[in-house]
Design an enzyme around this catalytic site. Structure first.
Site, PDB file in Angstrom:
ATOM      1  N   GLU A  37       0.877  -1.164   0.000  1.00 45.18           N
ATOM      2  CA  GLU A  37       0.000   0.000   0.000  1.00 45.18           C
ATOM      3  C   GLU A  37       0.919   1.220   0.000  1.00 45.18           C
ATOM      4  O   GLU A  37       1.824   1.309   0.834  1.00 45.18           O
ATOM      5  CB  GLU A  37      -0.891   0.042   1.254  1.00 45.18           C
ATOM      6  N   ARG A 263       5.751 -12.601   9.141  1.00 44.44           N
ATOM      7  CA  ARG A 263       6.421 -11.358   8.815  1.00 44.44           C
ATOM      8  C   ARG A 263       7.703 -11.269   9.613  1.00 44.44           C
ATOM      9  O   ARG A 263       7.886 -11.908  10.635  1.00 44.44           O
ATOM     10  CB  ARG A 263       5.511 -10.179   9.119  1.00 44.44           C
ATOM     11  N   LYS A 273       4.536  -0.095  10.215  1.00 42.17           N
ATOM     12  CA  LYS A 273       4.427   1.136   9.457  1.00 42.17           C
ATOM     13  C   LYS A 273       3.998   2.299  10.358  1.00 42.17           C
ATOM     14  O   LYS A 273       4.503   3.403  10.258  1.00 42.17           O
ATOM     15  CB  LYS A 273       3.411   0.939   8.327  1.00 42.17           C
TER      16      LYS A 273
END
Length: 562
Positions: A37, A263, A273
């Site tokens: 994104e 992850r 993020k």
RNA sequence: UGGGGUGUCGUCAAGCGGUAAGACACAGGCCUUUGGAGCCUGCAUUCGGAGGUUCGAAUCCUCCCGCCCCAGCCA
């Protein structure tokens, strides 16, 4: 460089794909995608996914698309799109003409939604956000059906068209899939698939006031791109039934398969993020490309190489365990790569003046120094020597411990690639008592030769001719956080910021030849570490170096220092 | 708490019923004109725990325990 030749890793995902490939499951195709994104810069965690997706595609002669998952204009921007493109290219991967945007599919996605409505499998719900949450139930209690759940197809079609047309306020209605309010998968309890949101989109501008949700857009984008294996992180495992549901309802061709892996987490830093944005926006770092940041842009500016990052991603493997990889492994990969290719040079970070009493004032001679002790291919350079030198302040002690192998009263030491010098005397500052100058004598017999009498000189120190050295600023970077798991502190993670993560050294000296080095060029300052010319701030007349990573140092380690 | 995952050396991670790879870290040693690099050695009698099946289990079964994820009109 060929990314897949770095190593040929194997992991559970590659096992699955190898099996699908063998059984001709997707007509023998392998198509992956990396779907960021564009609302932030990509970091080392993304790099793991990039290496995985592009690496697998390359391994099977397949394709990997780059797809911007831009379904929520809030926070997304062109700046991020561009940085992501630049960073992935820099990492060494290419998607040719397959750069896609979920926003490219908005019209198609809208048509899919209409199809769902027609099939009686989606409805416009007019509950507000709080009510929807209430109706959703909890982990232990099933949800209740929305009072709007049984609107007619015609009414839903009309309302949805008017949502798109901008007839309603933000939040007034949403489109929901009609699935199962009692499902143990909460994501299946009539998930919202479209919301009204008046925000300018970085690509579609004001064309849309409704935007599809991730769960709806992602799987269908995968299908539209004929993705075979949709690799994502573990937190989406709960969403897989919904992923499959949309695809089952709407896609007549080969279905993509979602596979989840853990992850990456790295010790002494943060990778979420949200937290990285906080570091940038609150000025804890100088920006997304601050050399202390775990972002690709930060690591690039720091001087890390794409090869080192790729090797790191190969080393850590791919599995489903929650992991925190020791940042020492990343540093190891950087050193390993740079050791092979970084030309050697000498840099004096904290200078101490040394005067060679038995060396004529007007004399200068030149030493030919190899740029790499093990690799002659890297050539050599000329380094001037004269009466007044700089050495590292740490390389002299007035009262050294017995195992200290450097300069001190009564001691002698080898100047790297030059003479052996013997201590004669030293001066101290009258006020602070600091050593200001050391006087020595060279042993002229030892010009690039061992002492004639066979005595052993153990220590070797680096040096620079004071009259010839170029001044420089050196920025020493250390781990961003002082604790292994700063994220464990939740929102208070900034209190564990390492106050010493940046030390700026102003009065440094380097070999004059570095004045001509290209921005970003990497060197090893012998005995000290790897450094690169800062691409933003360095000028030939005002050199600025970033320390990429220090050399392993078994001396200071034994001394109990950092 | 319902559901979805996951537990193998300090940290990652192989292992897929035949008797615990490798890497990093760490500790010793060798070598060295980088206290760098390189080289050598050591580092899980044991696989979250307890039972069971089997000639044989980290691998199969049962129960228990820990940790992560899900109740955004974020992704």
């Amino acid at each position: 460089m060929d990314p897949i030749s770095d190593t040929a890793p194997s992991d559970f995902i590659r096992d699955i794909i190898a099996d699908d490939f063998k059984t001709n499951r997707h007509e023998g195709r392998v198509a992956t995608r990396f779907p960021p994104e564009p609302n932030g810069y990509i970091h080392i965690g993304h790099a793991k996914s990039v290496c995985l997706n592009f690496g697998i595609a390359a391994q099977y002669g397949g394709t990997c698309n780059l797809r911007m998952d831009d379904t929520d204009p809030a926070g997304e921007s062109l700046e991020f799109v561009e940085s992501i493109i630049q960073d992935i290219h820099w990492l060494g991967f290419d998607w040719q003409d397959r750069l896609f945007f979920a926003s490219d599919y908005f019209e198609q996605l809208y048509a899919f939604a209409v199809e769902l409505i027609r099939a009686g499998k989606a409805y416009v719900c007019s509950l507000d956000a709080d009510e929807i949450r209430e109706y959703r139930g909890s982990f232990t209690e099933p949800g209740r059906e929305s009072p709007y759940r049984n609107r007619s197809v015609e009414e839903n079609l009309d309302l949805f068209a008017r949502m798109r047309a901008g007839e309603f306020a933000d939040g007034e209605h949403v489109l929901r899939a009609k699935i199962d309010m009692a499902s143990p998968f909460i994501v299946m309890r009539d998930p919202v698939i479209y919301r009204i949101k008046r925000a300018p989109h970085h690509r579609t501008g004001e064309a849309w006031v409704i935007y599809p949700m991730y769960d709806f857009a992602h799987c269908l984008s995968d299908a539209l791109e004929r993705i075979t294996h949709s690799i994502c992180t573990l937190e989406f495992e709960n969403n897989r039934p919904l992923y499959d549901w949309f695809v089952d309802q709407l896609i007549s061709w080969d279905h993509p398969r979602q596979i989840e892996f853990a992850r990456l987490n790295v010790s002494y830093t943060v990778l979420s993020k949200r937290r990285l944005i906080e570091l940038v926006e609150n000025g804890h770092v100088s920006g997304w490309d601050d050399p202390r940041m775990p972002t690709v842009a930060g690591m690039r500016r720091r001087g890390y190489t794409p090869e080192a990052i790729r090797n790191f991603c190969a080393e850590i493997g791919v599995a489903k365990n929650d992991t925190v990889v020791d940042i020492a492994l990343l540093e190891h990969c950087v050193r390993q790569d740079l050791n092979d290719r970084a030309p050697r040079t000498m840099g004096v970070l904290k200078p101490l003046k040394v005067v060679i009493d038995n060396y004529p004032e007007d004399r200068t001679e030149t030493f030919t120094c190899p740029n790499h002790p093990q690799n002659p291919v890297l050539g050599s350079r000329e380094v001037p020597f004269s009466r007044v030198l700089y050495i590292e302040r740490d390389d002299f002690m007035e009262d050294p411990p017995k195992k200290y192998k450097r300069l001190g009263p009564g001691r002698e030491v080898r100047l790297r690639n030059a003479y052996v010098i013997r201590y004669a005397s030293h001066n101290r500052d009258a006020v602070g008592g600091e050593v200001t100058e050391v006087h020595c004598a060279i042993d002229p017999e030892t010009r690039n030769a061992p002492p004639a009498d066979g005595r052993k000189v153990e220590g070797v120190i680096h040096w620079l001719s004071a009259a010839h050295a170029a001044p420089a600023e050196v920025r020493l970077y250390d781990r961003l956080f002082s604790v292994p798991d700063p994220a464990a502190a939740g929102d208070d993670f900034v209190k564990f910021l390492n106050a010493d993560s940046l030390e700026v050294l102003k009065g440094c000296f380097v070999e004059a030849g570095l004045t001509e080095a290209a921005p970003g060029a990497r060197f090893q300052f012998e005995r000290t570490g790897y450094f690169c010319l800062d691409e933003k701030d360095s000028r030939p007349e005002r050199l600025v170096f970033n320390r990429i990573v220090a050399l392993r140092d078994s001396w200071s380690k034994g001394q109990g220092k950092a």
